[in-house]
Motif scaffolding. Structure first.
Motif, short mmCIF file in Angstrom:
data_model
loop_
_atom_site.label_atom_id
_atom_site.label_comp_id
_atom_site.label_asym_id
_atom_site.label_seq_id
_atom_site.Cartn_x
_atom_site.Cartn_y
_atom_site.Cartn_z
N SER A 1 -7.36 -22.41 20.19
CA SER A 1 -6.12 -21.74 20.54
C SER A 1 -5.06 -22.76 20.94
N GLY A 2 -3.85 -22.27 21.03
CA GLY A 2 -2.72 -23.15 21.28
C GLY A 2 -2.72 -23.78 22.66
N GLY A 3 -3.40 -23.13 23.59
CA GLY A 3 -3.41 -23.68 24.94
C GLY A 3 -2.22 -23.19 25.76
N LEU A 4 -2.33 -23.47 27.03
CA LEU A 4 -1.39 -22.94 28.02
C LEU A 4 0.07 -23.30 27.74
N ILE A 5 0.32 -24.59 27.55
CA ILE A 5 1.71 -25.05 27.49
C ILE A 5 2.44 -24.56 26.23
N PRO A 6 1.85 -24.74 25.02
CA PRO A 6 2.55 -24.21 23.84
C PRO A 6 2.80 -22.70 23.94
#
Lengths: 290, 323
Positions: free
Chosen positions: A120-125
């Motif tokens: 998954s894109g992760g928190l920041i993106p």
């Protein structure tokens, strides 16, 4: 069949162990309830276990008079209803389309969805995306990003796949469109799975707090979980600066915290006896598929 | 020779466009005939593209300079600057170690617990009591992480029930949340409290699928209940155990971010701070988006590698794999 003495002894110990498990599982709940009815001084003296000490209902009155509490509670209801509706529409559409063998690219679209479970894109993106969409401090930030749970979609898809093909063929010979078949034949047959999915999503949405925490800075948007989180964190902050004894602020927080916890969890506990069997059957369906 | 090749070429030239036209008309015909079915895909696919795949591409800012308010893909390439940054960051390696410690301890204690719990439940003769214990044990699974954190803080408070017990036994009260040495234990215990009952569901289902005649045969052979458990019950649920173990190893890096975020405080950062909370603070509290993304990408890639290898191992060992 006669049982050996050892096995009989084991069975007694087993019952005792499981009773202990029940006690340990329920203790935190009962302790919160007991504290919510207890006096401030008694909680701070560490006297409250399973039974309220210095019984009073004033803390409940205080919390229920708090405007912010009601605003948050209403927000939670609103977010839960809207998010669950969006999720159900999206998940049903996706699962139904993917359950049809005649759909070209079916394998591809399924893999396209499943891949997002593992990377998954992760928190920041994700955070940047929501800000770029201009969704900060709007309801969309909490009701849209989680619209489709691929896990739920797969459970639903396998349910649809088990509905006999002939039922639909008969309908399409009679001139029913895909939409017509979905609404008149498939969905009425799928009530158990639809109920399970509504519950999965609704409980998840009711409990969720983190996206609200990330994207909202206006108090009037907070769901009740975030309201509670701020109470709890406030209490810890007091604790870590050493204000553990007779600090009046911490006392009130401890009381109010318990009451808010009880009120937040109450709807879940009330429906729990009726819904848990749906959850169990849902998780079983999911495991069969996997 | 030459003309033959040319003939072939011309033949290809003629055939290829034909095929394309056929394919295109086929797809168009399919869409026309079945447009309603395909229309159902439109919103879900847009959703996945925007909310799942776009953020995946957004990871590119791990290699690009990002300006708040600028493009979500950043402004200019900076190469491996941010990767080097975390490789040389002692705090990163500290939280990396913390993550591994917490997740290994969780695996060690919280993986076997549901298996033992299911086996114990299986030995109960009273159906009603079994149902009761099960129903109670699922309850914590349905709670918000905020409620769980609230309960943990309340139970472990300086004047909470655990300390009441300790002082009643003549001990000194312990400030659990203020001492770094307690965090891992508290985390793992709360995970077990929350997940043991729910985790037992699949094992209980596997237990009911074991052929009853195996037990009958074992009884005739004079095997006691313990031997039956070792030789029939455990082999019977072994495939479930292996599958779930694979899943668990696959998610080894995924320490409960929300729980740590709610429970930790500066006094126990030393043991409580994990990769996800560290990147949260770097990204959203210090606004260093690119650096935080680099850390997040690294974490996600380790996670993906773990899932893929665990799955491959499972396929070799048990013939059962996730895909």
């Amino acid at each position: 069949m006669k049982e050996s003495v050892q096995y009989k002894i084991f069975k007694v110990i087993n019952v005792l162990i499981l009773l202990l498990v029940v006690y340990v599982t329920l203790f935190p709940f009962l302790n919160v309830v007991a504290q919510s009815f207890s006096g401030e001084a008694q909680i701070n003296a560490g006297k409250v276990g399973l039974i309220p000490q210095g019984f009073n209902i004033e803390t409940y009155q205080t919390v229920l008079k708090d405007q912010q509490f009601w605003v948050s509670y209403k927000n939670t209801v609103l977010y839960t209803v809207v998010a669950t509706t969006i999720s159900m529409v999206m998940t049903t559409m996706f699962a139904y389309a993917l359950s049809k063998k005649r759909l070209a690219g079916r394998q591809f679209f399924t893999k396209f969805a499943v891949f997002t479970m593992f990377f998954s894109g992760g928190l920041i993106p994700n955070y940047i995306l929501i800000q770029q969409l201009g969704w900060g401090n709007t309801i969309w930030a909490v009701v849209v990003p989680g619209a489709i749970s691929v896990f739920n979609m797969l459970i639903m898809k396998s349910f649809f796949e088990n509905i006999p093909e002939e039922l639909e063929e008969a309908a399409s010979i009679d001139g029913s469109s895909t939409y017509g078949t979905l609404f008149k034949i498939i969905l009425p047959l799928s009530k158990p799975i639809l109920a399970t999915m509504v519950l999965f999503y609704a409980v998840g949405n009711w409990n969720s707090w983190f996206s609200a925490f990330l994207y909202f800075d206006q108090k009037e948007l907070f769901p009740v979980t975030l309201y509670l989180r701020n109470l709890i964190k406030g209490a810890t902050a007091g604790l870590s600066t050493g204000a553990t004894s007779a600090d009046n602020l911490t006392q009130i927080a401890a009381n109010i915290k318990s009451v808010t916890m009880v009120l937040t969890v109450l709807p879940i506990i009330m429906v729990y006896p009726f819904i848990q069997k749906y959850f169990v059957s849902g998780i079983m369906l999911g495991s069969v598929k996997q | 020779m030459k003309p033959a090749v040319q003939v072939q070429k011309t033949a290809q030239n003629i055939v290829l466009p034909d095929l394309n036209v056929n394919k295109r008309t086929k797809v168009l015909a399919l869409l026309k005939k079945d447009w309603q079915l395909y229309s159902l895909l439109v919103l879900p696919i847009i959703y996945l593209l925007v909310f799942k795949y776009l953020p995946m591409l957004g990871n590119i800012i791990a290699f690009r300079r990002f300006i708040p308010g600028g493009s979500i893909f950043g402004e200019e390439w900076v190469g491996l600057q941010y990767i080097q940054m975390f490789i040389n960051d002692p705090t990163f390696w500290h939280v990396f170690k913390n993550t591994l410690m917490i997740s290994s301890l969780t695996l060690l204690f919280c993986f076997p617990a549901p298996i033992i719990f299911a086996l114990l439940l299986n030995e109960l003769t009273s159906k009603k009591f079994k149902k009761f214990v099960q129903t109670v044990s699922y309850l914590p699974h349905f709670l918000s992480m905020v409620i769980i954190a609230g309960m943990v803080l309340q139970i472990t408070a300086g004047n909470g029930p655990i300390n009441a017990l300790i002082t009643a036994l003549g001990g000194e009260p312990i400030y659990f949340m203020q001492e770094a040495s307690w965090f891992r234990g508290i985390y793992v215990t709360s995970e077990m409290w929350q997940g043991m009952g729910w985790g037992a569901i699949l094992y209980l289902a596997a237990l009911t699928n074991i052929d009853e005649s195996l037990y009958e045969a074992a009884k005739i052979d004079g095997a006691n209940r313990w031997k039956q458990t070792i030789h029939i019950t455990i082999p019977g649920i072994l495939p479930t155990i292996v599958t779930l173990l694979v899943l668990n190893i696959g998610s080894l890096m995924a320490v409960g971010f929300e729980k740590v975020l709610l429970l930790y405080n500066p006094l126990n950062y030393e043991t409580a701070d994990v990769i996800s909370t560290y990147l949260y603070r770097i990204g959203l509290e210090s606004s260093n988006f690119s650096y935080a993304t680099a850390i997040g990408l690294f974490e996600a890639l380790i996670g993906l590698t773990l899932v893929l290898s665990a799955n491959a191992i499972s396929r070799k060992l048990t013939d059962s794999s996730l895909w």
